[in-house]
Enzyme design. Structure first.
Site, short mmCIF file in Angstrom:
data_model
loop_
_atom_site.label_atom_id
_atom_site.label_comp_id
_atom_site.label_asym_id
_atom_site.label_seq_id
_atom_site.Cartn_x
_atom_site.Cartn_y
_atom_site.Cartn_z
N GLU A 196 1.26 -1.39 -0.11
CA GLU A 196 0.32 -0.08 -0.27
C GLU A 196 0.55 1.23 -0.28
O GLU A 196 1.69 1.29 0.80
CB GLU A 196 -1.09 -0.14 1.02
CG GLU A 196 -1.94 -1.21 1.64
CD GLU A 196 -1.56 -1.81 2.76
OE1 GLU A 196 -1.77 -0.76 3.58
OE2 GLU A 196 -2.91 -3.20 2.92
N GLU A 254 -3.70 -6.92 3.44
CA GLU A 254 -2.52 -7.91 3.48
C GLU A 254 -2.47 -9.04 3.00
O GLU A 254 -1.47 -9.45 3.16
CB GLU A 254 -2.46 -7.35 5.37
CG GLU A 254 -2.66 -5.59 5.96
CD GLU A 254 -4.04 -4.82 5.10
OE1 GLU A 254 -4.93 -5.21 4.85
OE2 GLU A 254 -3.24 -3.50 5.50
N GLN A 279 2.17 -2.16 5.75
CA GLN A 279 2.56 -0.85 6.56
C GLN A 279 2.72 -0.06 7.25
O GLN A 279 3.65 0.12 7.45
CB GLN A 279 1.24 0.36 5.57
CG GLN A 279 1.18 1.64 5.59
CD GLN A 279 0.70 1.88 5.12
OE1 GLN A 279 -1.20 2.52 4.90
NE2 GLN A 279 1.20 3.19 3.70
N ASP A 333 0.87 -2.78 13.25
CA ASP A 333 -0.12 -3.59 13.96
C ASP A 333 -1.22 -3.71 13.04
O ASP A 333 -2.09 -4.96 13.48
CB ASP A 333 -1.08 -1.63 14.73
CG ASP A 333 -0.04 -1.00 14.98
OD1 ASP A 333 -0.27 -0.83 16.44
OD2 ASP A 333 1.44 -0.44 14.69
N HIS A 352 -1.15 2.30 16.49
CA HIS A 352 -0.57 2.40 15.56
C HIS A 352 0.83 2.56 15.90
O HIS A 352 1.83 3.95 16.24
CB HIS A 352 -0.67 4.06 14.91
CG HIS A 352 -1.27 4.39 13.51
ND1 HIS A 352 -3.17 4.53 14.45
CD2 HIS A 352 -0.94 4.32 12.84
CE1 HIS A 352 -2.99 3.97 12.97
NE2 HIS A 352 -2.60 4.13 12.00
#
Ligand SMILES: Cc1ncc(C[n+]2csc(CCOP(=O)(O)OP(=O)(O)O)c2C)c(N)n1
Ligand SMILES: [Mg+2]
Length: 786
Positions: A477, A508, A530, A533, A575
């Site tokens: 991504e 994913e 990306q 998490d 995050h």
């Protein structure tokens, strides 16, 4: 040709029927068979060519047999779980029956010339799991076609003409994996043909609970090919209709091979003559009418009727063929059983002699002799019977000091070693290209070396790699146009083109599958997740498929995929995560590398790209804008996994950590030095493998105190590191006070900046903890700090 197809179908059916009996009589533990799905598979096999790959599931024995990739004898060898690679080349007894694979590697772990072979990727049990790597197997063809630098001189592809063939059960299409894979392949326009074997059931659950409108091809209509050449060819065909099946597969193949147009073949009206598996009977959940319908519409029976009505042969000829096939399958079954049993019986015979020798001198000779006699009597023994008997003999003779007892101990030990090879080898690569065998090359610096942002090191490194190796490509991504969210690939799509550096949808699962399948065909993908998490979305294929690949094929297949992600030390519930315990516990079989900065990260990428193993490389999210010196030999130097680095020497406390926590520890160490407490700070660098040279214990010998620091939950990676150092390296012997861990809280860190401070480990807590240990050891010199 037709008669040969019938022969394969009939033999396969016969194998299923006898296979079930082998389970019911106890010779095999479990059986899942391809009966009722034979006919479409011989049709599919007709269109399957050298260089092609299958990614399917447990019903595909007939396809494998028709393609010459699986013999009837191997079918039974797998049913009995023969542990020899020669007898059971798919998995050497590691996977249950119906899990197929060809060996894509030579014995030394190097690639075979796969474009000259028909190939099957190794199956996994989780339903629809095969759909993910299928995307990558198909994408590899596109890559070989589009990347002119690779044309001709590779072992894997002839101009990208290879098709990836997927199979899936109707009920398994309910999985998100299936829909994600269909959409991804449609976007990518890759040569992938998915066959759905539709028998209306998923174990006992009928299609009405599985699929909207009970019809998968109906609801996939939106994916149908349009006049711009976008989408899939969708075919619907009855599984008992031989000429139509042959026609459909020919048509699908042509479009996929020449034009890379993917296809879905919905094969309906299939049956399960013996039910789902040996675990239960389908009479429990199918109506009388359905069972009767299945009897009448059995695809092998219908094929037989069609052959006769077409006048291709006589009833008499068919009867003769069937009789021969029955004999053939029976003979194959018998020799598979004898092959399986003979080496076990040999070992047992040896063990019995050893035990009888011990019996001749032992005070408890009678009992030991009986043990040996009972062991000899078992008609279908397993090695466990022998191990248990030997252990019992050793217990009975405990304390007796005879040479024969020692010989038995030695024999038992040899058996343990041999069985380690049988059952525990090939979790990682044994080849010369194994990453831990890489040559260490240190980064070099000169007067001219500039200090730059960490992200610039990544970008310059990836530039070097893409330039050097046309097999390398990066995707994920936001990886293409903007060169990832932290600019590691900035400008590199412009420089190397969309084939080499590209964006994907938010998917994913299939990002991993795409990388995994491509890596199985000789490419060197760098698949990006990306943020750490979101690795949870990718965990299933990483854990079930990639991490087990070498192991489950006993070194028969590999996929040297590099998964790139970034984590630790940002803020917020989604995050900032550092679920390292989860990763460590689910990804044994992969390398888990946790570089503390971008210089180390680039070294790890370099090592892994030279190796033949899969890795997860976790960069530090807060490291891209930190300053580092740009090494002069980027693309040359390596960082060796399993080799910790001492970042700071000291004599008081050893702090063991990795990744972003290294900076926390460095800060704390500075504060502590001002208080005259000197920490030795060790960056383990890679969690898997962990300190292969057992160097960390050397530090404990000096400091006699240890802290394991990270920002995972309690008992996560800190517990893993503690077990490695205290147990495996015997570190406990050197401790003067209790070992400590400093971790994050068990909840995820709150978004508020202060929430982060109060949720995660930080330098202040570390200082406090170290002072606490100093006080514990020497209260006079170090009074209580707080
Ligand atoms: C993720 C996952 N969930 C559940 C199972 C257990 N399971 C094995 S086969 C099966 C049914 C599959 O049915 P279908 O896809 O129609 O294939 P069929 O066996 O009918 O050919 C289930 C639920 C599994 N293997 N994996
Ligand atoms: Mg089904």
């Amino acid at each position: 040709m037709v008669m040969n197809d019938y022969k394969v179908c009939f033999e396969s059916r016969q194998a299923s029927l006898l296979g079930r009996k082998e389970v019911l009589t106890g010779k095999a533990k479990f059986g899942i068979f391809g009966d009722g799905k034979e006919l479409p598979q011989v049709a599919m096999a007709k269109a399957f060519r050298e260089g092609d790959f299958r990614s399917g599931y447990y019903r595909d024995q007939t396809f494998m047999m028709a393609s010459g990739l699986h013999t009837v004898q191997e079918f039974f060898a797998q049913l009995y779980a023969n542990t020899s690679v020669e007898a059971e080349p798919a998995s050497a007894g590691r996977m249950m029956n119906g899990h197929f694979a060809t060996r894509t590697l030579n014995e030394d772990g190097t690639w075979k010339e796969l474009k000259k072979l028909k190939n099957s990727s190794a199956d996994i049990s989780p339903t629809a799991g095969q759909m993910l790597r299928l995307v990558g197997l198909a994408h590899a063809s596109k890559y070989y076609r589009d990347n002119r630098e690779l044309i001709g001189e590779n072992l894997f592809s002839e101009n990208g003409n290879e098709i990836a063939w997927g199979t899936i059960g109707n009920a398994s299409t309910s999985e998100g994996h299936f829909f994600e894979a269909i959409n991804a392949a449609g976007v990518l326009k890759v040569p992938m043909i998915i066959s759905v074997w539709d028998d209306e059931y998923g174990i006992s659950v009928h299609a009405k609970y599985q699929t909207t409108k009970q019809n998968i091809s109906e609801i996939l209509k939106g994916f149908e090919l349009n006049d711009k050449g976008e989408g899939f060819n969708i075919y619907r065909v009855n599984g008992w209709d031989y000429p139509e099946l042959v026609r459909v597969y020919e048509a699908a193949e042509k479009e996929a091979r020449e034009k890379h147009i993917p296809a879905i073949v919905h094969v309906k009206e299939l049956t399960q003559p013996q039910g789902h598996s040996t675990s239960g009977s389908h009479e429990r959940y199918k109506s009388k009418e359905r069972l009767q319908w299945e009897l009448e519409n059995d695809c092998v029976l219908k094929f037989r009727q069609w052959i006769l009505s077409s006048g291709l042969t006589t009833e008499q000829e068919l009867n003769r063929l069937e009789e021969d096939a029955k004999i053939f399958v029976n003979v194959a079954k018998k020799s598979a059983w004898e092959n399986y049993l003979a080496p076990i019986k040999n070992d047992i015979a040896e063990a019995c002699v050893m035990m009888e020798q011990l019996a001749s001198v032992s005070a408890n000779g009678e009992n030991i002799r009986k043990l040996a006699a009972d062991l000899r009597k078992i008609t279908e023994p397993v090695r466990k019977d022998m191990m248990v008997a030997m252990d019992k003999a050793l217990r009975i003779s405990y304390g007796e000091n005879h040479i024969y007892r020692n010989e038995l101990i030695e024999f038992r030990q040899q058996q343990i070693e041999t069985n380690k090879e049988r059952y525990s080898s090939y979790l990682y690569s044994n080849s010369a290209a194994s990453a831990i065998k890489a040559t260490e090359v240190n980064p070099e610096y000169s007067e001219e070396s500039k200090t730059v942002d960490g992200r610039e090191i990544m970008q310059a490194f990836f530039d070097k790699v893409l330039e050097k190796d046309p097999r390398v490509f990066a995707f994920g991504e936001d990886v293409g146009k903007i060169g990832d969210v932290n600019q590691g690939f900035a400008g590199l799509q412009e420089k190397y083109g969309e084939t080499r550096v590209f964006d994907t949808g938010i998917r994913e699962l299939t990002i991993i599958g795409q990388g995994l399948g491509a890596a199985m065909r000789g490419l060197r993908p760098i698949a990006e997740i990306q943020y750490l998490d979101y690795l949870l979305y990718a965990l299933q294929p990483l854990s079930d498929d990639l991490a087990t690949l070498q192991y489950r094929t006993k070194g028969g297949q590999k996929a040297p995929l590099i998964v790139r992600t970034r984590g630790h030390r940002l803020e917020g519930i989604w995050h900032s995560g550092s679920p390292m315990g989860m990763i460590l516990n689910s990804l044994r079989g992969m390398y888990i590398l946790t570089p503390r900065n971008m210089t180390q990260a680039a070294g790890f990428y370099n090592t892994m790209l030279k190796s033949d193993e899969p890795a997860l490389i976790i960069e530090c999210l807060n490291g891209y804008r930190l300053k580092e010196k740009m090494p002069d030999n980027l693309g040359e130097y390596t960082v060796i996994p399993g080799k910790p680095e001492v970042l700071r020497t000291g004599t008081d406390v050893t702090i063991i950590t990795y990744g972003s926590s290294c900076r926390i520890a460095e800060e704390a160490a500075l504060h502590l030095a001002e208080m005259n407490v000197h920490c030795e700070l060790i960056d383990v660098q890679s969690l898997l493998p962990f300190d292969t040279g057992h160097s960390i214990v050397e530090s404990l010998k000096k400091t006699n105190k240890v802290i394991f620091l990270d920002e995972d939950v309690q008992g996560g990676a800190s517990a893993f590191m503690m077990q490695q150092v205290l147990e495996i390296q015997n570190g406990y012997k050197w401790l003067d006070c209790a070992p400590r861990t400093l971790t994050a809280k068990d909840h995820r860190p709150a978004y508020a900046t202060d929430g982060d401070y109060f949720s995660k480990s930080n330098a202040e807590q570390l200082v406090e903890l170290v002072m606490d240990m100093m006080h514990e050891q020497n209260p006079l010199q170090f009074p209580r700090f707080i």
